[in-house]
Design an enzyme around this catalytic site. Structure first.
Site, PDB file in Angstrom:
ATOM      1  N   ASP A  29       0.865  -1.172   0.000  1.00 40.24           N
ATOM      2  CA  ASP A  29       0.000   0.000   0.000  1.00 40.24           C
ATOM      3  C   ASP A  29       0.903   1.223   0.000  1.00 40.24           C
ATOM      4  O   ASP A  29       2.037   1.165   0.492  1.00 40.24           O
ATOM      5  CB  ASP A  29      -0.914   0.019   1.228  1.00 40.24           C
ATOM      6  CG  ASP A  29      -2.129   0.919   1.029  1.00 40.24           C
ATOM      7  OD1 ASP A  29      -3.204   0.397   0.693  1.00 40.24           O
ATOM      8  OD2 ASP A  29      -1.997   2.150   1.193  1.00 40.24           O
ATOM      9  N   ASP A  36       4.554   2.965  -4.133  1.00 41.37           N
ATOM     10  CA  ASP A  36       3.611   3.421  -5.139  1.00 41.37           C
ATOM     11  C   ASP A  36       3.439   2.358  -6.220  1.00 41.37           C
ATOM     12  O   ASP A  36       4.356   2.099  -7.009  1.00 41.37           O
ATOM     13  CB  ASP A  36       4.127   4.725  -5.747  1.00 41.37           C
ATOM     14  CG  ASP A  36       3.157   5.345  -6.738  1.00 41.37           C
ATOM     15  OD1 ASP A  36       2.133   4.718  -7.063  1.00 41.37           O
ATOM     16  OD2 ASP A  36       3.435   6.474  -7.192  1.00 41.37           O
ATOM     17  N   ASN A  41      -5.779  -4.303  -6.480  1.00 43.72           N
ATOM     18  CA  ASN A  41      -6.876  -3.593  -5.824  1.00 43.72           C
ATOM     19  C   ASN A  41      -6.819  -2.077  -5.989  1.00 43.72           C
ATOM     20  O   ASN A  41      -7.808  -1.402  -5.781  1.00 43.72           O
ATOM     21  CB  ASN A  41      -6.884  -3.931  -4.327  1.00 43.72           C
ATOM     22  CG  ASN A  41      -8.026  -3.267  -3.593  1.00 43.72           C
ATOM     23  OD1 ASN A  41      -9.186  -3.611  -3.783  1.00 43.72           O
ATOM     24  ND2 ASN A  41      -7.700  -2.281  -2.753  1.00 43.72           N
ATOM     25  N   SER A  65     -15.134  -2.444 -11.785  1.00 42.19           N
ATOM     26  CA  SER A  65     -16.273  -1.753 -11.192  1.00 42.19           C
ATOM     27  C   SER A  65     -17.460  -1.871 -12.124  1.00 42.19           C
ATOM     28  O   SER A  65     -17.296  -2.029 -13.344  1.00 42.19           O
ATOM     29  CB  SER A  65     -15.934  -0.271 -10.988  1.00 42.19           C
ATOM     30  OG  SER A  65     -17.089   0.476 -10.670  1.00 42.19           O
ATOM     31  N   TYR A 121     -12.805   7.431 -14.560  1.00 39.17           N
ATOM     32  CA  TYR A 121     -12.752   6.214 -13.744  1.00 39.17           C
ATOM     33  C   TYR A 121     -13.356   5.036 -14.502  1.00 39.17           C
ATOM     34  O   TYR A 121     -12.785   3.935 -14.535  1.00 39.17           O
ATOM     35  CB  TYR A 121     -13.504   6.468 -12.446  1.00 39.17           C
ATOM     36  CG  TYR A 121     -13.622   5.300 -11.510  1.00 39.17           C
ATOM     37  CD1 TYR A 121     -12.524   4.857 -10.774  1.00 39.17           C
ATOM     38  CD2 TYR A 121     -14.846   4.657 -11.329  1.00 39.17           C
ATOM     39  CE1 TYR A 121     -12.645   3.795  -9.884  1.00 39.17           C
ATOM     40  CE2 TYR A 121     -14.970   3.606 -10.444  1.00 39.17           C
ATOM     41  CZ  TYR A 121     -13.874   3.173  -9.722  1.00 39.17           C
ATOM     42  OH  TYR A 121     -14.001   2.125  -8.839  1.00 39.17           O
ATOM     43  N   LYS A 131     -11.575   1.525 -15.551  1.00 37.88           N
ATOM     44  CA  LYS A 131     -12.089   0.236 -15.097  1.00 37.88           C
ATOM     45  C   LYS A 131     -12.492  -0.656 -16.273  1.00 37.88           C
ATOM     46  O   LYS A 131     -12.356  -1.883 -16.207  1.00 37.88           O
ATOM     47  CB  LYS A 131     -13.276   0.452 -14.161  1.00 37.88           C
ATOM     48  CG  LYS A 131     -12.890   0.987 -12.794  1.00 37.88           C
ATOM     49  CD  LYS A 131     -11.942   0.056 -12.062  1.00 37.88           C
ATOM     50  CE  LYS A 131     -11.755   0.464 -10.598  1.00 37.88           C
ATOM     51  NZ  LYS A 131     -10.799  -0.431  -9.900  1.00 37.88           N
ATOM     52  N   THR A 184     -16.855   1.525   1.426  1.00 41.39           N
ATOM     53  CA  THR A 184     -15.483   1.870   1.781  1.00 41.39           C
ATOM     54  C   THR A 184     -15.462   3.304   2.312  1.00 41.39           C
ATOM     55  O   THR A 184     -16.384   4.086   2.061  1.00 41.39           O
ATOM     56  CB  THR A 184     -14.557   1.761   0.578  1.00 41.39           C
ATOM     57  OG1 THR A 184     -15.021   2.656  -0.448  1.00 41.39           O
ATOM     58  CG2 THR A 184     -14.546   0.335   0.024  1.00 41.39           C
TER      59      THR A 184
END
Length: 234
Positions: free
Chosen positions: A44, A65, A92, A144, A157, A161, A192
């Site tokens: 992460d 990164d 992820n 997504s 986005y 995706k 989240t």
């Protein structure tokens, strides 16, 4: 998470790599993988958040990164060196910035493509040689529902995706006969921290947003983690 002892653990002794493991769905997947017996190699960009998940799951963490190909190569190669193989990769990392196409700046576009799609490509391309040497593996990437047909106000986005879906389909086509499986997961709105914070700022909050959803509620990260675990397993 505690699982019953009445069945074999799905990921027993499998070396599993997870990007974006510090929070949200990534952390939920790390917990589920750990409960299923995986050997975890986590990443992460937030070192403090990563350290908490590492302590909780007993994995190994490397902060950095995931959009930096040099870092990703080091992270992947260190996992293979430490454990002799790589069985599973779960991609992820991703980020969204709201805005209609005509209003998105170049910087916002690049951020979402780099963070959401480039990260998936760099890690996937880095693990493939190790999986080939090991006789196969499973790659699961977070896409997504926005990547299926687009979504109002989330164009950059959604494009990234959609790219994740196409990338996984291509990997499956190119390497399926060499026992590398590749899948993407396309959940709807999931509870989240970033989404909850965003919804809290909208009229009516979370309740107004979930009224028209088929489940009439947000998906929970642990529910997505169950699907990812099944796809990662044999």
């Amino acid at each position: 998470m505690t699982l019953g002892d009445s069945r074999p653990r799905l990921l027993h002794d499998k070396v599993c790599l997870i990007t974006g493991a510090g929070a949200g769905i990534g952390a939920a997947v790390a917990r589920r993988f750990s409960a299923e017996g995986a050997v975890l190699w986590l990443n992460d960009i937030d070192g403090d958040a990563l350290a908490i998940v590492v302590e909780e799951t007993g994995g190994t963490g490397m902060a950095g990164d995931a959009s930096d190909p040099k870092f990703v190569a080091t992270w992947v190669n260190e996992a293979a060196r430490a454990h002799g193989r790589i069985d599973v990769l779960y991609n992820n990392v991703g980020v969204s910035r709201p805005g209609r196409i005509g209003d998105i700046t170049e910087a916002e576009w690049r951020l979402q493509q780099r963070t959401t799609l480039d990260t998936c490509f760099f890690a996937t391309s880095a693990v493939i040689p190790h999986m080939l040497a090991n006789g196969g593996g499973s790659i699961v990437s977070m896409s997504s529902g926005a990547g299926i047909g687009g979504q109002y106000g989330l164009g950059a986005y959604a494009a990234a995706k959609a790219g994740v879906i196409s990338l996984m389909e291509t990997v499956a086509t190119e390497y399926g006969d060499e026992r590398i499986r590749a899948n993407s997961v396309t959940p709807g709105p999931t509870a989240t921290a970033p989404l909850l914070a965003y919804l809290d700022q909208q009229p009516g909050g979370t309740d107004a947003h979930t009224t028209d959803l088929k489940l009439a509620r947000l998906t929970q990260p642990a529910e997505v983690a169950a699907t990812v675990t099944w796809l990662a397993s044999d």
